[in-house]
Scaffold this active site. Sequence first.
Site: not given
Length: 262
Positions: A203, A237
């Site tokens: 991210k 995740r």
Amino acid sequence: MGVINVTPDSFSDGNRYLTVDQAVAHARMLIDEGAHILDIGGESTRPGALPVTLEEERRRVLPVLERLADCGVPVSLDTQKPELMREAIAAGASMINDINALAVPGALEAVAGASAAVCLMHKQGDPRTMQQAPRYGDVVREVRDYLVTRIDAAERAGIRRERLVIDPGFGFGKTLEHNLALLRGLAQIAALGVPVLAGLSRKSMLGKITGREPGERVFASVAAAVIAAEHGARIVRAHDVAATHDALAVWAAVTGSQNLNQ
Ligand code: 7PM
């Protein structure tokens, strides 16, 4: 949880099966690398992304789901569309991963009658604009309170708590400081007693910290995964499953957590 993106392709239907084959091959590789859950997504939720139609999202994900229905690990579908939630469960999905936490009309009803698990994620704003000006007073408290309201809504709709997973939604309407505060305070969310899923892999917060592009964020992602586990995340995740799996195996051995290979 290994991420399978069923990427949009600009080719004709004649070539589409190649995309399905690629997604299935990718899934099998992630299982070999140690993924315990697969998350299939056919709509990009990246900041600034445009929505896809039901028909297009269905065409992307259902063939992959059907081929993975008995791959040996539970398969999750990342979708916001109630109709697709129903179809995915019918096609064998074990989990619905909804960045809207079943807040879209019809979503609670779409999963209530089934037995699939549900991930309820927090976000502020909508993916198109959410990174423009995220604002919180106390981000950990606000995210936790929101998740409590969604757990309550799910339970009132007949979805038992045992089916739920909660997720603070790293990067979804959050600045770097908000994301760091959430990671630091993750145990306060885990204290709700519902398993926490953390999605930090590649991210932009990791890009801000390291100065690296998404493909070069593996080491940062692995560090973030271990920190999340240490702060109470039960599901991580990840795109880079092999690296994440080994790091978490070390963490699990040190903490006496369940062996990741069992
Ligand atoms: C660009 C930026 C593309 C970010 C894709 C993403 C989460 C999720 C996503 C999460 C849950 C990605 C994200 N992130 N579902 N879906 N939690 N539950 O990294 O953090 O794949 S999309």
